[in-house]
Write a protein that holds these residues in place. Structure first.
Motif, PDB file in Angstrom:
ATOM      1  N   CYS A 427       0.842  -1.208   0.000  1.00  0.00           N
ATOM      2  CA  CYS A 427       0.000   0.000   0.000  1.00  0.00           C
ATOM      3  C   CYS A 427       0.872   1.251   0.000  1.00  0.00           C
ATOM      4  N   LEU A 428       1.974   1.242   0.779  1.00  0.00           N
ATOM      5  CA  LEU A 428       2.883   2.392   0.808  1.00  0.00           C
ATOM      6  C   LEU A 428       3.520   2.617  -0.561  1.00  0.00           C
ATOM      7  N   ASP A 429       3.905   1.530  -1.220  1.00  0.00           N
ATOM      8  CA  ASP A 429       4.457   1.669  -2.562  1.00  0.00           C
ATOM      9  C   ASP A 429       3.447   2.291  -3.517  1.00  0.00           C
ATOM     10  N   SER A 430       2.172   1.900  -3.392  1.00  0.00           N
ATOM     11  CA  SER A 430       1.145   2.472  -4.255  1.00  0.00           C
ATOM     12  C   SER A 430       0.990   3.972  -3.999  1.00  0.00           C
ATOM     13  N   ASN A 432       3.376   5.947  -2.878  1.00  0.00           N
ATOM     14  CA  ASN A 432       4.573   6.594  -3.423  1.00  0.00           C
ATOM     15  C   ASN A 432       4.462   6.788  -4.934  1.00  0.00           C
ATOM     16  N   HIS A 433       3.853   5.795  -5.573  1.00  0.00           N
ATOM     17  CA  HIS A 433       3.729   5.865  -7.020  1.00  0.00           C
ATOM     18  C   HIS A 433       2.729   6.946  -7.449  1.00  0.00           C
ATOM     19  N   LYS A 434       1.595   7.020  -6.761  1.00  0.00           N
ATOM     20  CA  LYS A 434       0.536   7.933  -7.180  1.00  0.00           C
ATOM     21  C   LYS A 434       0.695   9.347  -6.625  1.00  0.00           C
ATOM     22  N   LEU A 435       1.387   9.482  -5.507  1.00  0.00           N
ATOM     23  CA  LEU A 435       1.474  10.788  -4.858  1.00  0.00           C
ATOM     24  C   LEU A 435       2.900  11.328  -4.830  1.00  0.00           C
ATOM     25  N   GLY A 436       3.777  10.714  -5.583  1.00  0.00           N
ATOM     26  CA  GLY A 436       5.184  11.096  -5.525  1.00  0.00           C
ATOM     27  C   GLY A 436       5.443  12.548  -5.912  1.00  0.00           C
ATOM     28  N   GLN A 437       4.580  13.112  -6.763  1.00  0.00           N
ATOM     29  CA  GLN A 437       4.789  14.485  -7.225  1.00  0.00           C
ATOM     30  C   GLN A 437       4.051  15.525  -6.378  1.00  0.00           C
ATOM     31  N   HIS A 438       3.336  15.064  -5.383  1.00  0.00           N
ATOM     32  CA  HIS A 438       2.559  16.016  -4.574  1.00  0.00           C
ATOM     33  C   HIS A 438       3.486  16.794  -3.648  1.00  0.00           C
ATOM     34  N   PRO A 439       3.331  18.118  -3.551  1.00  0.00           N
ATOM     35  CA  PRO A 439       4.272  18.908  -2.745  1.00  0.00           C
ATOM     36  C   PRO A 439       4.146  18.688  -1.242  1.00  0.00           C
ATOM     37  N   HIS A 440       3.028  18.094  -0.789  1.00  0.00           N
ATOM     38  CA  HIS A 440       2.842  17.902   0.653  1.00  0.00           C
ATOM     39  C   HIS A 440       2.961  16.447   1.073  1.00  0.00           C
ATOM     40  N   TYR A 441       3.479  15.587   0.179  1.00  0.00           N
ATOM     41  CA  TYR A 441       3.654  14.172   0.489  1.00  0.00           C
ATOM     42  C   TYR A 441       5.091  13.763   0.198  1.00  0.00           C
ATOM     43  N   THR A 442       5.648  12.946   1.088  1.00  0.00           N
ATOM     44  CA  THR A 442       6.985  12.399   0.858  1.00  0.00           C
ATOM     45  C   THR A 442       7.142  11.142   1.678  1.00  0.00           C
ATOM     46  N   SER A 443       8.198  10.360   1.355  1.00  0.00           N
ATOM     47  CA  SER A 443       8.535   9.139   2.095  1.00  0.00           C
ATOM     48  C   SER A 443      10.039   8.922   1.961  1.00  0.00           C
ATOM     49  N   ARG A 444      10.538   7.903   2.642  1.00  0.00           N
ATOM     50  CA  ARG A 444      11.990   7.636   2.561  1.00  0.00           C
ATOM     51  C   ARG A 444      12.395   7.200   1.160  1.00  0.00           C
ATOM     52  N   LYS A 445      11.489   6.524   0.470  1.00  0.00           N
ATOM     53  CA  LYS A 445      11.786   6.104  -0.896  1.00  0.00           C
ATOM     54  C   LYS A 445      11.884   7.306  -1.826  1.00  0.00           C
ATOM     55  N   LEU A 446      10.992   8.290  -1.595  1.00  0.00           N
ATOM     56  CA  LEU A 446      11.015   9.488  -2.434  1.00  0.00           C
ATOM     57  C   LEU A 446      12.113  10.456  -2.020  1.00  0.00           C
ATOM     58  N   ASN A 447      12.559  10.368  -0.773  1.00  0.00           N
ATOM     59  CA  ASN A 447      13.602  11.250  -0.253  1.00  0.00           C
ATOM     60  C   ASN A 447      14.601  10.404   0.535  1.00  0.00           C
ATOM     61  N   PRO A 448      15.458   9.697  -0.142  1.00  0.00           N
ATOM     62  CA  PRO A 448      16.360   8.722   0.524  1.00  0.00           C
ATOM     63  C   PRO A 448      17.296   9.363   1.539  1.00  0.00           C
ATOM     64  N   THR A 449      17.591  10.636   1.408  1.00  0.00           N
ATOM     65  CA  THR A 449      18.555  11.270   2.310  1.00  0.00           C
ATOM     66  C   THR A 449      17.945  11.618   3.669  1.00  0.00           C
ATOM     67  N   ASP A 450      16.617  11.557   3.783  1.00  0.00           N
ATOM     68  CA  ASP A 450      15.946  11.895   5.038  1.00  0.00           C
ATOM     69  C   ASP A 450      15.926  10.660   5.931  1.00  0.00           C
ATOM     70  N   LYS A 451      16.881  10.605   6.869  1.00  0.00           N
ATOM     71  CA  LYS A 451      17.001   9.430   7.716  1.00  0.00           C
ATOM     72  C   LYS A 451      16.030   9.432   8.898  1.00  0.00           C
ATOM     73  N   SER A 452      15.199  10.447   9.016  1.00  0.00           N
ATOM     74  CA  SER A 452      14.184  10.435  10.075  1.00  0.00           C
ATOM     75  C   SER A 452      13.040   9.489   9.735  1.00  0.00           C
ATOM     76  N   MET A 453      12.989   9.024   8.496  1.00  0.00           N
ATOM     77  CA  MET A 453      11.994   8.037   8.081  1.00  0.00           C
ATOM     78  C   MET A 453      12.690   6.734   7.722  1.00  0.00           C
ATOM     79  N   GLU A 454      11.911   5.629   7.792  1.00  0.00           N
ATOM     80  CA  GLU A 454      12.427   4.312   7.459  1.00  0.00           C
ATOM     81  C   GLU A 454      11.826   3.849   6.131  1.00  0.00           C
ATOM     82  N   PHE A 455      12.640   3.082   5.403  1.00  0.00           N
ATOM     83  CA  PHE A 455      12.152   2.498   4.151  1.00  0.00           C
ATOM     84  C   PHE A 455      11.013   1.533   4.450  1.00  0.00           C
ATOM     85  N   HIS A 456      10.015   1.494   3.567  1.00  0.00           N
ATOM     86  CA  HIS A 456       8.894   0.551   3.618  1.00  0.00           C
ATOM     87  C   HIS A 456       8.049   0.677   4.895  1.00  0.00           C
TER      88      HIS A 456
END
Length: 959
Positions: A427-430, A432-456
């Motif tokens: 569900c998280l991957d979905s 990331n795929h659909k909301l990756g371009q939204h300015p108010h949404y992000t995740s570790r996959k979309l922003n790998p350098t942000d270590k405050s979040m965990e992958f998956h």
């Protein structure tokens, strides 16, 4: 308001700040917090800071101070905004709502309780029992809902884990008649906040349940359900070979007893799942140890959720407005009070925080719509010169969550509906795929350098209140219905009617094909959208709550913490819009209706071409030209001081106008009463005249032929006279009796008149005193001269009387007879008594009626007789030489009573001698007057009858 509080407490309205900056805003907020002023205005918005201590500002005196007053007349307070909402509802018949917002622990629940208490205190002045009952239930419902819906969090010991919106219905008098409670997203897992007064809290909850109307059976069922949840927490499972067993059988037995179900059914629902295949075959599938634990937890959470929903529904069934008919009861207006969870940012934010923060985004968007955007659009629409103020519109964040097919809720629902094993990571991957371009949404996959979040695991949303990182673990399980159908059927088949009522969906059989239920996120989204629509159609009032620190200190003011809350609540933007705008605006018609009495050109009605010109006349007369702006349909007033001056003058004029209206109305009432009294007296006069005439006619009818009757009308019954003729009736009866007596008397021979007069005199003297006084026999009077009564002495007595008559020159003998004399020595002697019109003689019969004593008759003063049958008579004289005799009977009648004859003869003699003739007495004089009145009225009646007959004949001739 600054004058009311003093400048040492800061600015009571943020609009009065010298500069609208975050630093000055926080400085003013901190100063007022430290001085114990926890409330501050932004126009009509109240900013409330949690004091973390008891404040003495909520008593009866405070309620009286804010009752019916305008916002700007008193220092800022929750009561001010509550009274403003109530006045708008009552005066203008508008639905209003009070939206209380802020983060968890900011004091929203307490604020809602004080608002409810204020509304309850100012309503129902006549103390009607049914209204008091509704108020008590509304107030007590808070206690019950807090007990079941609040829990401990790492920020608040008594945090509301549910949202509550209460509609309070009012009748046309402004008295509460009922209400309705909506609850939103009850968290099914919570920790009880421990306190030192648990016993008193429990008593309060029990008392509230009793006031609301919960029966003892229902309260018992509530306790059983709570006990069932606790026992479910003690259940453990272990794997015995290929099957799973419950560790210990006592818990299952207890659960069975508490839910009124069979132990075998409980054990089966915990360990097996019954499913139907595509071909309609029913099979039982055993749980793994993990699946059994999952089902147990889901069952416990569902029990608590359904219990809370049932309690809310039970309260609604009591307080809802019943038998409401607008045609009979008038318009039903509403005040809504929203107390909903505040924005939350925890170390670990899950599905519940996601829903809560989405709700706050929707409410903030509503606040922006109503307070910021609509106000600026109103200035543009009314043609008011205005410099646009930029503000953040969080609609983009709302769309991120709820937009169809693209929003996070749609992605969660799609994942729940997808066949196969779909995990939270998928569900998280979905997303990331659909909301990756939204300015108010992000995740570790979309922003790998942000270590405050965990992958998956994590995704982040940039909310209006700040960035929040959510853990996707458990999102799908919490979104879809995790409860097996076996538990629903188990509870529906319970013998407990309360428990059975909570699980209506358990009646479906295993093979029944049902539509897949909506997910939790979709249900919550729909309820929040409905809530926002409900609030948008009402006139809103806002309470913005701020949490000053995280340690619940009454002294600490955390600048960074408060800065963050002021920023995400949009308070600075609100101040800028208010400061640049106008504090008060009103359509010309309403403004004129309220203040027209303050201007001579507009009272009572103006003659100008439009209401706007009339409003301009009011403004010019008071010198407010520089403080107002004229829109197309409304007047805009910049500062509250101008409005306050108008209110003061209006308040001074109201008593004068009231007195004037009272004078006019009282005059109208007096004239109405006067006309009524005149009509009443006229009717009464006509009726009295009719009764008088009717009485005369009836008397005339009954006594028309009495002259020809043998008894001259004695047997005729007199009609009952009206009160006005009572005295006249007595006189008329007296007249009739005298006339009847006259008719009888005139037939008596003249020779008998002396006897008649004597008997009449005796009747007046002895009537009611002696039973027999000889009225039914002939009175001889001179018995000594009567040969029949005294055959031996009569001739001798006649000779003696002739000598006495020649000697004493008397005219007639009044009475004579034998008597027995009594003296003081109890000696008796037989003597003769002779009474003439000159003297009273005592004679000696044995000595040829020799005169023994002669007493002038004028010396007699009175006469005494006894009330018995004896013949004793005492003659009292002036010289006190009383004559005591005992009358004796002669030959005419041995037992004759001659006392009456003697008394009557003497009374008649003295009456005639004194000269009181009947026709010259005072009574007779009055009778003549009454006879004249009677004759006059009879003539009038005859004339009226004759006139009426004549008019009737004329009318018949004309027709």
């Amino acid at each position: 308001m600054a004058e009311l509080e003093g400048f040492e407490f800061g600015k009571s309205d943020f609009v009065l700040l010298d500069e609208v900056t975050m630093e000055q805003f926080l400085e003013n907020l901190k100063l007022r917090f430290e001085k114990g002023r926890i409330y501050t205005f932004i126009g009509e918005v109240v900013v409330s800071v949690n004091p973390y201590r008891q404040m003495d500002v909520y008593g009866k005196d405070a309620i009286d101070a804010y009752r019916g007053r305008e916002l700007y007349e008193n220092p800022p307070h929750l009561y001010a905004v509550a009274d403003a909402a109530y006045k708008a509802m009552k005066r203008r018949a508008k639905d209003t709502c009070i939206v209380i917002s802020g983060e968890s622990g900011a004091g929203k629940t307490e604020a809602s309780k004080y608002i409810m208490q204020y509304i309850a205190a100012i309503t129902n002045p006549s103390q009607r029992a049914e209204v008091e009952s509704v108020k008590n239930v509304l107030l007590k419902s808070n206690c019950v809902l807090e007990a079941f819906g609040n829990a401990k969090t790492n920020r608040n010991d008594n945090s509301s884990r549910f949202g509550k919106y209460m509609d309070i219905n009012f009748n046309f008098n402004g008295d509460p008649t009922g209400g309705h409670i909506n609850n939103y997203l009850l968290e099914k897992v919570g920790i009880i906040a421990s306190s030192s007064d648990d016993r008193s809290c429990h008593r309060a909850v029990m008392g509230a349940l009793k006031v609301i109307g919960f029966s003892e059976e229902e309260v018992s069922s509530v306790y059983k359900i709570l006990s069932t949840i606790l026992h479910l927490g003690n259940l453990h499972f272990e794997t015995d070979g290929e099957s799973v067993q419950v560790v210990g059988g006592d818990s299952v037995r207890h659960i069975s007893e508490l839910t009124d179900t069979e132990p075998e059914s409980v054990n089966k629902a915990l360990l097996y799942r019954t499913v139907a295949t595509g071909g309609g075959e029913v099979i039982e599938k055993g749980h793994s140890e993990q699946e059994a634990s999952y089902g147990r937890d889901a069952f416990a959470k569902a029990l608590y959720e359904r219990l809370f929903a049932w309690i809310v529904g039970r309260i609604n069934s009591v307080i809802e407005v019943k038998n409401y008919n607008p045609a009979l009861h008038g318009k039903n207006t509403v005040i809504g009070v929203l107390d909903i969870y505040g924005f939350e940012i925890f170390d670990n934010n899950s599905f519940e925080q996601f829903c809560i923060n989405y709700c706050n985004e929707k409410l903030q968007q509503l606040f922006i719509e109503l307070i910021l955007r609509q106000e600026q659009e109103e200035y543009h629409r009314e043609g008011i010169t205005w410099q646009h103020i930029d503000y953040f519109n969080n609609q983009i964040i709302v769309d991120l969550v709820e937009q169809p097919h693209k929003g996070i809720i749609s992605i969660l629902d799609e994942a729940c509906l997808t066949a196969g094993k779909v995990t939270d990571t998928v569900c998280l991957d979905s997303m990331n795929h659909k909301l990756g371009q939204h300015p108010h949404y992000t995740s570790r996959k979309l922003n790998p350098t942000d270590k405050s979040m965990e992958f998956h695991r994590h995704f982040r949303i940039r909310h209006y209140a700040g960035d929040v990182t959510y853990s996707v673990e458990g999102f799908l399980d919490k979104n879809k219905d995790p409860l097996f159908q076996d538990f629903k059927r188990l509870m529906y088949n319970s013998s407990d009617p309360v428990l059975k009522e909570m699980w209506p969906d358990g009646q479906l059989s295993i093979t029944e094909v049902t539509k897949r239920p909506l997910t939790a996120a979709t249900l919550f989204k729909n309820s929040i959208i409905a809530l926002v629509d409900k609030l948008a159609c009402k006139e809103p009032y806002y309470v913005r709550c701020i949490k000053p620190n995280e340690v619940k200190s009454p002294m600490l003011f955390d600048d960074a913490r408060c800065r963050h809350q002021v920023a995400y609540l949009g308070l600075l933007e609100n101040v800028r819009v208010r400061r640049a705008g106008f504090a008060y605006r009103q359509p010309y018609e309403r403004f004129l209706q309220r203040y027209k009495m303050t201007c001579e050109y507009t009272w009572p009605n103006h003659l100008m071409s439009s209401d706007r010109e009339a409003v301009e006349a009011i403004v010019v007369q008071h010198g407010f030209e520089g403080d107002v702006a004229y829109g197309h349909t409304k007047l805009f007033v910049r500062t509250p001081r101008s409005l306050f001056t108008l209110e003061q003058e209006r308040a001074a004029l109201i008593p004068i106008l009231v007195l004037f209206l009272q004078k006019v109305w009282r005059g109208a009432l007096a004239r109405m009463r006067c006309r009524q009294m005149r009509a009443i007296y006229k009717v009464m006069g006509c009726y009295k005249r009719y009764k008088v005439k009717a009485h005369f006619w009836e008397v005339e009818r009954r006594f028309a032929s009495v002259r020809n009757m043998t008894d001259y009308g004695k047997s005729v019954e007199w009609p009952t006279p009206p009160a006005a003729l009572m005295q006249f009736h007595k006189i008329t009866q007296h007249l009739h009796r005298r006339w009847r007596a006259r008719q009888i008397v005139k037939n008596i021979p003249p020779s008998d008149m002396a006897e008649v007069r004597a008997k009449v005199a005796a009747l007046g003297a002895l009537s009611g005193e002696r039973l027999d006084w000889g009225f039914n026999r002939a009175w001889e009077r001179d018995y000594l001269a009567n040969a029949r009564d005294c055959p031996l002495t009569s001739s001798n007595f006649v000779r003696i009387t002739k000598e006495l008559k020649n000697k004493d020159q008397y005219s007639q003998v009044l009475f004579s007879g034998f008597v027995r004399m009594l003296n003081w020595f109890n000696n008796t002697k037989d003597r003769a008594l002779l009474i003439t019109d000159k003297h009273i003689y005592r004679l000696e019969p044995k000595k040829h009626f020799k005169v023994q004593k002669r007493i002038p008759i004028e010396t007699v003063t009175s006469l005494s007789v006894s009330s018995g049958t004896d013949q004793m008579v005492v003659l009292h004289t002036v010289s006190q030489e009383d004559v005591l005799v005992y009358l004796q009977s002669g030959q005419l009648g041995p037992k004759q009573d001659r006392v009456g004859e003697l008394v009557g003869t003497l009374c008649d003699h003295f009456t005639r001698r004194a000269g009181y003739m009947l026709d010259r007495s005072p009574i007779t004089g009055h009778l003549y007057i009454y006879i004249y009145i009677y004759i006059y009225m009879c003539v009038c009646v005859c004339v009226c009858i004759h006139t009426y007959t004549l008019l009737k004949k004329i009318k018949g001739t004309l027709q």
